[in-house]
Every structure is written in structure tokens, then in C-alpha cells.
Design a protein around this motif. Structure first.
Motif, PDB file in Angstrom:
ATOM      1  N   ARG A  53       0.835  -1.209   0.000  1.00 14.54           N
ATOM      2  CA  ARG A  53       0.000   0.000   0.000  1.00 14.54           C
ATOM      3  C   ARG A  53       0.872   1.263   0.000  1.00 14.54           C
ATOM      4  O   ARG A  53       0.602   2.230  -0.719  1.00 14.54           O
ATOM      5  CB  ARG A  53      -0.915   0.009   1.226  1.00 14.54           C
ATOM      6  CG  ARG A  53      -1.964  -1.083   1.255  1.00 14.54           C
ATOM      7  CD  ARG A  53      -2.940  -0.840   2.404  1.00 14.54           C
ATOM      8  NE  ARG A  53      -3.888  -1.932   2.555  1.00 14.54           N
ATOM      9  CZ  ARG A  53      -3.841  -2.836   3.521  1.00 14.54           C
ATOM     10  NH1 ARG A  53      -2.892  -2.782   4.438  1.00 14.54           N
ATOM     11  NH2 ARG A  53      -4.735  -3.792   3.586  1.00 14.54           N
ATOM     12  N   ASN A  54       1.895   1.256   0.829  1.00 14.43           N
ATOM     13  CA  ASN A  54       2.773   2.426   0.897  1.00 14.43           C
ATOM     14  C   ASN A  54       3.531   2.640  -0.415  1.00 14.43           C
ATOM     15  O   ASN A  54       3.712   3.781  -0.857  1.00 14.43           O
ATOM     16  CB  ASN A  54       3.763   2.261   2.055  1.00 14.43           C
ATOM     17  CG  ASN A  54       3.146   2.596   3.393  1.00 14.43           C
ATOM     18  OD1 ASN A  54       3.121   3.735   3.818  1.00 14.43           O
ATOM     19  ND2 ASN A  54       2.617   1.586   4.054  1.00 14.43           N
ATOM     20  N   ALA A 100       2.476   1.808  -3.371  1.00 17.27           N
ATOM     21  CA  ALA A 100       1.518   2.328  -4.344  1.00 17.27           C
ATOM     22  C   ALA A 100       1.397   3.837  -4.223  1.00 17.27           C
ATOM     23  O   ALA A 100       1.331   4.563  -5.227  1.00 17.27           O
ATOM     24  CB  ALA A 100       0.156   1.659  -4.146  1.00 17.27           C
ATOM     25  N   LEU A 101       1.387   4.331  -2.991  1.00 13.69           N
ATOM     26  CA  LEU A 101       1.294   5.767  -2.754  1.00 13.69           C
ATOM     27  C   LEU A 101       2.550   6.482  -3.228  1.00 13.69           C
ATOM     28  O   LEU A 101       2.492   7.504  -3.924  1.00 13.69           O
ATOM     29  CB  LEU A 101       1.056   6.034  -1.270  1.00 13.69           C
ATOM     30  CG  LEU A 101       0.987   7.494  -0.837  1.00 13.69           C
ATOM     31  CD1 LEU A 101      -0.167   8.218  -1.533  1.00 13.69           C
ATOM     32  CD2 LEU A 101       0.835   7.588   0.682  1.00 13.69           C
ATOM     33  N   ASP A 102       3.719   5.953  -2.875  1.00 12.05           N
ATOM     34  CA  ASP A 102       4.984   6.611  -3.204  1.00 12.05           C
ATOM     35  C   ASP A 102       5.307   6.570  -4.701  1.00 12.05           C
ATOM     36  O   ASP A 102       5.973   7.474  -5.217  1.00 12.05           O
ATOM     37  CB  ASP A 102       6.138   5.957  -2.440  1.00 12.05           C
ATOM     38  CG  ASP A 102       6.112   6.263  -0.956  1.00 12.05           C
ATOM     39  OD1 ASP A 102       5.390   7.191  -0.553  1.00 12.05           O
ATOM     40  OD2 ASP A 102       6.823   5.568  -0.194  1.00 12.05           O
ATOM     41  N   GLY A 141       3.009   5.937  -7.367  1.00 15.14           N
ATOM     42  CA  GLY A 141       1.918   6.167  -8.303  1.00 15.14           C
ATOM     43  C   GLY A 141       2.169   7.298  -9.276  1.00 15.14           C
ATOM     44  O   GLY A 141       1.767   7.228 -10.446  1.00 15.14           O
ATOM     45  N   SER A 142       2.847   8.349  -8.838  1.00 21.25           N
ATOM     46  CA  SER A 142       3.105   9.489  -9.720  1.00 21.25           C
ATOM     47  C   SER A 142       4.063   9.139 -10.853  1.00 21.25           C
ATOM     48  O   SER A 142       4.179   9.887 -11.830  1.00 21.25           O
ATOM     49  CB  SER A 142       3.658  10.668  -8.912  1.00 21.25           C
ATOM     50  OG  SER A 142       4.871  10.315  -8.272  1.00 21.25           O
ATOM     51  N   THR A 150      -4.000  -0.255  -8.400  1.00 18.52           N
ATOM     52  CA  THR A 150      -2.777  -0.176  -7.613  1.00 18.52           C
ATOM     53  C   THR A 150      -3.156  -0.070  -6.138  1.00 18.52           C
ATOM     54  O   THR A 150      -4.257   0.380  -5.797  1.00 18.52           O
ATOM     55  CB  THR A 150      -1.889   1.007  -8.038  1.00 18.52           C
ATOM     56  OG1 THR A 150      -0.578   0.846  -7.481  1.00 18.52           O
ATOM     57  CG2 THR A 150      -2.466   2.345  -7.591  1.00 18.52           C
ATOM     58  N   GLY A 151      -2.255  -0.527  -5.281  1.00 16.96           N
ATOM     59  CA  GLY A 151      -2.520  -0.519  -3.846  1.00 16.96           C
ATOM     60  C   GLY A 151      -3.513  -1.573  -3.409  1.00 16.96           C
ATOM     61  O   GLY A 151      -3.962  -1.565  -2.260  1.00 16.96           O
TER      62      GLY A 151
END
Length: 269
Positions: free
Chosen positions: A181-182, A184-186, A188-189, A256-257
Motif C-alpha cells: 500500500r505504501n 503504491a502511494l509513493d 503512483g506518480s 494499484t494498492g
């Protein structure tokens, strides 16, 4: 292993993608390698057991009439960061980049809290969590540079529920799901997708060993398990491999995530 037959429209969904698999010599890992190759990928079968990885490659080359130029085996202990760096370099030297990472290597240490040694805790975290993170560390720059990629991590339903006598394994698998999950956040951009797959009971050597440890035949074990699921059987490595292909492909660019359970409905009941 049963050969998968594909329609023409599905046969090349991973064409030109380089897929790096850890734990590729195992039951699920080998199914992933077979299926990704069949879908057109260039595949790296890495495993701490080089002989097991070699057997997978030989089987794929023989059963698919596939040239060895699209699949390689590597000896890789993901606890060793230097070995990871060297393995990634070998793949980049051969194929230029990596598009998909499948973190499937696993340690299956089980036990009650009072019976698990400090060394056993260190080893299972090194393989199941730290090793996954180090693989990503040394591949992510390639994915960022091409601004695309798919990271697929192996969680487990054991990371979602409590199971008696499973403390070390469940703890690490829960960590993998949260790590994903983390990530995916980091990432994704950069258009890098990070997802985890959480299998339920799949017919693999660890499950056979688990049945034996409970003094059950596989038939008895399967029947006991089937009674607790929506689908009344255990799963196959092929069913997990099919999910990996989906997440590795461009068929799901907006996923994602996610943690995708493949458990016959076990965690539904």
C-alpha cells in the motif's frame, strides 16, 4: 505441468515485457514463469536453489518449444543485497530493463510465540519482508526512468486473519500487504503500479507438509479445508499465475494498492 492453451487475443499480453520472478523454482513461482513466458514475456526465474530454477527453465523450453533466449535462470538469495544488485545488472545487461517484479520468494516458518527462536524471526523477516524491499530498491530506478511498471508482491490470507500457531508467517505477510500500500502511494506518480496477491490454500509443497504435520492425508486435509470455503476445493498454482499475468499486463492500468485474495472464498465466511 499442464500446458495452458490461449486464444490468439490473449497469447501476447506480456509481449516485450521483462518479468523478474523471485522464488521462481517453487510450485507457484514455476507456474508464474510458465504462464508469463506463454503470454510473451522475457522471464527471469531466480531462486536460492539454482537447480530448481534450472529445472523450471528446462521444462519451459521443452514443453513450449521456446527458445532459451527468452528465459534465464539465476541463483539468488534475496537476503544478500549485493547478490540482488548483481542479478539486476545481469538482467539489464541482457535485456536492457525490467518491467515487472514478482516478489514470490518465501519462508514458511510457523510456530507458537514461545517456540520461535530469535534467529528464526530474523530469517523470516529477511526473506519475506526485507528481501522484498531490497528487490524493489534495486529495480525501482529502472521503473521510474521508463515511468511505468508493475510490482507484484506475495501476501497471503495469513496476513489478513489469525491462525493458530502461525505467528511468524502471518506477521510477515501482514507486513508485505502494508508495504505494498505504501509503495503504491509513493510510486503512483511515476505510473508504477504496486499490488499484492494473497493466496488461500494452494496445492504446493508447504501445504503438503502442513497436512503431514497434522497427521492428515492430502485427501483429508482438502476435505477439511473445503468445508470452510465457498468453493469446495483447494486452489492450484495455475490460478495464482493467471492473476499475476493480469496484474503484470496493461489490462489493469488503474489497479494499484490492491490486495487481491485468491482463496476460494475462505475469508468470506
Amino acid at each position: 505441468m499442464t500446458t495452458v492453451k490461449l486464444s490468439e487475443s490473449w497469447s501476447q499480453v506480456l509481449r516485450d515485457k521483462v518479468v523478474f520472478i523471485t522464488g521462481g523454482g517453487g510450485g507457484i513461482g514455476s507456474a508464474i514463469a510458465h504462464t508469463c513466458t506463454l503470454h510473451g514475456a522475457q522471464v527471469v526465474v531466480s531462486d536460492i536453489n539454482k537447480a530448481a530454477a534450472d529445472r523450471v527453465v528446462a521444462d519451459i523450453v521443452g514443453s513450449q518449444n521456446e527458445g532459451s533466449d527468452r528465459i534465464i535462470s539465476l541463483e539468488l538469495d534475496t537476503v544478500d543485497e549485493q547478490a540482488i544488485e548483481q542479478a539486476v545488472k545481469k538482467v539489464v545487461d541482457k535485456w536492457g530493463t525490467i518491467h515487472v517484479l514478482v516478489n514470490a520468494a518465501a519462508d514458511f516458518t510457523l510456530g507458537l510465540i514461545e517456540n520461535v527462536s530469535a534467529d528464526a524471526w530474523s530469517h523470516i523477516f529477511n526473506v519475506n519482508v526485507r528481501g522484498y524491499a531490497l528487490m524493489i530498491k534495486h529495480i525501482v530506478s529502472l521503473l521510474k526512468e521508463q515511468r511505468s511498471g508493475s510490482i507484484i508482491q506475495f501476501g497471503s490470507i495469513s496476513g489478513l486473519i489469525a491462525q493458530a500457531g502461525f505467528v511468524p508467517y502471518n506477521t510477515t505477510k501482514a507486513a508485505v500487504i502494508q508495504m505494498t500500500r505504501n509503495l503504491a502511494l509513493d510510486l503512483g506518480s511515476y505510473n508504477i503500479r504496486c499490488n499484492s496477491i494473497s493466496p488461500g490454500c494452494i496445492e504446493t509443497p508447504p501445504i503438503i507438509q502442513l497436512a503431514a504435520s497434522r497427521n492428515l492425508t492430502m485427501k483429508q486435509f482438502v476435505q477439511n479445508r473445503a468445508d470452510t470455503q465457498c468453493i469446495k476445493r483447494i486452489g492450484t498454482p495455475q490460478e495464482i499465475a493467471n492473476m499475476v499475468v493480469f496484474l503484470a499486463s496493461d489490462l489493469c492500468p488503474f489497479i494499484t494498492g490492491a490486495n487481491l485474495t485468491v482463496d476460494g472464498g475462505y475469508t468470506t465466511i
